[in-house]
Design a protein around this motif. Structure first.
Motif, mmCIF file in Angstrom:
data_model
loop_
_atom_site.group_PDB
_atom_site.id
_atom_site.type_symbol
_atom_site.label_atom_id
_atom_site.label_comp_id
_atom_site.label_asym_id
_atom_site.label_seq_id
_atom_site.Cartn_x
_atom_site.Cartn_y
_atom_site.Cartn_z
ATOM 1 N N ILE A 91 0.858 -1.181 0.000
ATOM 2 C CA ILE A 91 0.000 0.000 0.000
ATOM 3 C C ILE A 91 0.899 1.237 0.000
ATOM 4 O O ILE A 91 1.856 1.317 0.787
ATOM 5 N N ILE A 92 0.579 2.195 -0.856
ATOM 6 C CA ILE A 92 1.397 3.405 -0.960
ATOM 7 C C ILE A 92 0.500 4.635 -0.960
ATOM 8 O O ILE A 92 -0.641 4.591 -1.434
ATOM 9 N N ASP A 93 1.005 5.721 -0.413
ATOM 10 C CA ASP A 93 0.279 6.993 -0.341
ATOM 11 C C ASP A 93 0.092 7.554 -1.750
ATOM 12 O O ASP A 93 1.070 7.804 -2.462
ATOM 13 N N GLN A 94 -1.178 7.755 -2.139
ATOM 14 C CA GLN A 94 -1.442 8.234 -3.499
ATOM 15 C C GLN A 94 -0.876 9.627 -3.758
ATOM 16 O O GLN A 94 -0.548 9.976 -4.900
ATOM 17 N N ASP A 95 -0.745 10.437 -2.706
ATOM 18 C CA ASP A 95 -0.256 11.805 -2.900
ATOM 19 C C ASP A 95 1.192 11.842 -3.380
ATOM 20 O O ASP A 95 1.572 12.710 -4.171
ATOM 21 N N ILE A 96 2.018 10.918 -2.908
ATOM 22 C CA ILE A 96 3.432 10.984 -3.296
ATOM 23 C C ILE A 96 3.671 10.397 -4.685
ATOM 24 O O ILE A 96 4.711 10.673 -5.295
ATOM 25 N N VAL A 97 2.723 9.600 -5.199
ATOM 26 C CA VAL A 97 2.919 9.048 -6.545
ATOM 27 C C VAL A 97 2.219 9.877 -7.623
ATOM 28 O O VAL A 97 2.523 9.742 -8.803
ATOM 29 N N ASN A 98 1.286 10.744 -7.215
ATOM 30 C CA ASN A 98 0.518 11.514 -8.194
ATOM 31 C C ASN A 98 0.878 12.991 -8.258
ATOM 32 O O ASN A 98 0.412 13.693 -9.151
ATOM 33 N N ARG A 99 1.677 13.454 -7.319
ATOM 34 C CA ARG A 99 2.015 14.877 -7.282
ATOM 35 C C ARG A 99 3.429 15.123 -7.803
ATOM 36 O O ARG A 99 4.370 14.436 -7.420
ATOM 37 N N ALA A 100 3.544 16.120 -8.654
ATOM 38 C CA ALA A 100 4.836 16.467 -9.253
ATOM 39 C C ALA A 100 5.646 17.328 -8.287
ATOM 40 O O ALA A 100 5.909 18.506 -8.534
ATOM 41 N N SER A 101 6.038 16.731 -7.175
ATOM 42 C CA SER A 101 6.747 17.452 -6.125
ATOM 43 C C SER A 101 8.039 16.713 -5.779
ATOM 44 O O SER A 101 8.293 15.610 -6.274
ATOM 45 N N PRO A 102 8.864 17.287 -4.909
ATOM 46 C CA PRO A 102 10.107 16.598 -4.524
ATOM 47 C C PRO A 102 9.876 15.214 -3.932
ATOM 48 O O PRO A 102 10.763 14.358 -3.979
ATOM 49 N N ARG A 103 8.672 14.954 -3.381
ATOM 50 C CA ARG A 103 8.405 13.645 -2.764
ATOM 51 C C ARG A 103 8.247 12.521 -3.780
ATOM 52 O O ARG A 103 8.123 11.353 -3.398
ATOM 53 N N ILE A 104 8.264 12.829 -5.067
ATOM 54 C CA ILE A 104 8.135 11.786 -6.089
ATOM 55 C C ILE A 104 9.304 10.796 -5.985
ATOM 56 O O ILE A 104 9.144 9.608 -6.304
ATOM 57 N N ILE A 105 10.463 11.255 -5.520
ATOM 58 C CA ILE A 105 11.616 10.356 -5.371
ATOM 59 C C ILE A 105 11.403 9.395 -4.195
ATOM 60 O O ILE A 105 11.825 8.239 -4.237
ATOM 61 N N THR A 106 10.721 9.862 -3.157
ATOM 62 C CA THR A 106 10.360 8.975 -2.049
ATOM 63 C C THR A 106 9.431 7.870 -2.557
ATOM 64 O O THR A 106 9.566 6.704 -2.174
ATOM 65 N N ALA A 107 8.498 8.249 -3.439
ATOM 66 C CA ALA A 107 7.595 7.260 -4.041
ATOM 67 C C ALA A 107 8.384 6.233 -4.840
ATOM 68 O O ALA A 107 8.113 5.027 -4.772
ATOM 69 N N LEU A 108 9.374 6.699 -5.597
ATOM 70 C CA LEU A 108 10.208 5.792 -6.390
ATOM 71 C C LEU A 108 10.946 4.808 -5.488
ATOM 72 O O LEU A 108 11.017 3.608 -5.782
ATOM 73 N N GLU A 109 11.486 5.292 -4.390
ATOM 74 C CA GLU A 109 12.223 4.417 -3.473
ATOM 75 C C GLU A 109 11.308 3.359 -2.863
ATOM 76 O O GLU A 109 11.699 2.195 -2.715
ATOM 77 N N LYS A 110 10.080 3.745 -2.517
ATOM 78 C CA LYS A 110 9.130 2.785 -1.942
ATOM 79 C C LYS A 110 8.725 1.724 -2.964
ATOM 80 O O LYS A 110 8.619 0.537 -2.641
ATOM 81 N N ILE A 111 8.498 2.149 -4.206
ATOM 82 C CA ILE A 111 8.115 1.190 -5.247
ATOM 83 C C ILE A 111 9.290 0.273 -5.575
ATOM 84 O O ILE A 111 9.117 -0.929 -5.796
ATOM 85 N N ALA A 112 10.498 0.820 -5.581
ATOM 86 C CA ALA A 112 11.690 0.000 -5.838
ATOM 87 C C ALA A 112 11.836 -1.080 -4.770
ATOM 88 O O ALA A 112 12.178 -2.234 -5.077
ATOM 89 N N LYS A 113 11.563 -0.751 -3.504
ATOM 90 C CA LYS A 113 11.636 -1.740 -2.419
ATOM 91 C C LYS A 113 10.566 -2.810 -2.569
ATOM 92 O O LYS A 113 10.780 -3.972 -2.224
ATOM 93 N N ALA A 114 9.397 -2.403 -3.098
ATOM 94 C CA ALA A 114 8.320 -3.364 -3.295
ATOM 95 C C ALA A 114 8.629 -4.310 -4.448
ATOM 96 O O ALA A 114 8.392 -5.518 -4.369
#
Length: 313
Positions: free
Chosen positions: A283-306
């Motif tokens: 399960i991942i926070d939709q805000d970090i995967v859908n927003r064009a903000s600096p947190r997009i890299i955090t989303a990438l790291e979480k998906i990479a771990k998954a």
């Protein structure tokens, strides 16, 4: 007499050089300080010239709001959209409608000198604000690399170039760490198949030209909906069974779509899917995967771990 003539030539030469250098210096300063503060071409292919450093900014997307706060320009924001909720300070700002339906009258009353528009901001809103003499910048990044470029651009138009360089450099380094690891250890035929659930009933997913599709690819996976029609297609359950993804990722996009790893693992019809059998559900926070903000890299790291838990543990 010859000495006098020689002295005159030297004096005139030095005088001309001095005038030339002075002219270059004055001209150089004028073109930046007095002609304009910043000049850019935005994602709508519009050249925008900003005369002075913006002091009153309206953000028409939660991602822009996040970025402005990250750039230490949050104290200059005077208006944001309804769902701008990060960081917490954004909740205290005046709301000017939704991202799709901003209230032009409210925006005008706030007297902004800069408006940051999104890709889905109605064109008539941008046109009207521009006609009123308000600087409007349109931003519409389509992948992680373009998000990084957008952050640099926002840094430029707000005068926060140094901070933008710090943020984007860190983002690039983190992005490179992941992509280099994937390239070094994962062959194309070893990429796990991934499904991303946007909505359960009916089943919706993230298709091509979305941040999620790009994130899955960068993380070393294959988005099984990459060839689907449309960015957010309804997905057939039969096709899902046929594709049989190795990894199942979901996010809850509203209170009506409450999901958890346990609830997905317990779905009766899903028991044949490889990801469910192996309990590879995330399960991942939709805000970090859908927003064009600096947190997009955090989303990438979480998906990479998954997708590759052994590589990115």
């Amino acid at each position: 007499m010859k000495r006098v003539m020689k002295f005159r030539k030297i004096f005139i030469g030095l005088l001309l050089v001095t005038i030339f250098l002075a002219g270059c210096a004055v001209g150089g300063r004028t073109s930046y300080d007095k002609d304009y503060f910043a000049k850019i071409t935005d994602d709508l292919n519009r050249e925008v010239v900003i005369d002075n450093k913006p002091q009153r900014i309206v953000s028409l997307a939660p991602s822009h709001t996040e970025t402005l706060f990250a750039l230490k320009a949050g104290n200059r924001i005077v208006g944001v959209t309804e769902y701008a909720d990060y960081p917490q300070e954004a909740n205290k700002l005046d709301k000017i409608g939704t991202i799709k339906e901003p209230n032009v009258e409210k925006i005008i009353k706030l007297q902004p000198d800069l408006v940051l528009a999104a890709g889905i901001t109605p064109k008539e809103v941008i046109t009207r604000l521009s006609e009123l003499g308000i600087d409007v910048i349109g931003l519409n990044p389509k992948n992680v690399s373009e998000i990084i470029e957008s952050i640099s651009l926002i840094g430029k138009v707000t005068g926060q170039v140094k901070k933008a360089n710090t943020i984007t450099s860190e983002m690039k380094n983190r992005l490179e760490d992941i992509t280099e690891t994937v390239d070094e250890h994962i062959k194309d035929n070893q990429r796990p198949k991934v499904f991303y659930e946007i909505w359960r009933d009916p089943l919706y997913t993230a298709g091509p030209k979305t941040f999620i599709d790009d994130l899955i690819h960068l993380a070393g996976g294959i988005n099984i909906a990459h060839q689907a029609e449309g960015m957010w297609p309804q997905y057939s359950f039969e096709v899902l069974l046929f594709e049989n993804p190795d990894v199942y990722i979901a996010s809850q996009h509203s209170w009506k779509h409450q999901v958890s790893k346990e609830s997905i693992l317990q779905r009766k019809r899903f028991q044949q899917i490889k990801a469910i059998k192996n309990k590879r559900v995330y399960i991942i926070d939709q805000d970090i995967v859908n927003r064009a903000s600096p947190r997009i890299i955090t989303a990438l790291e979480k998906i990479a771990k998954a997708v590759h838990p052994k590589l990115f543990n």
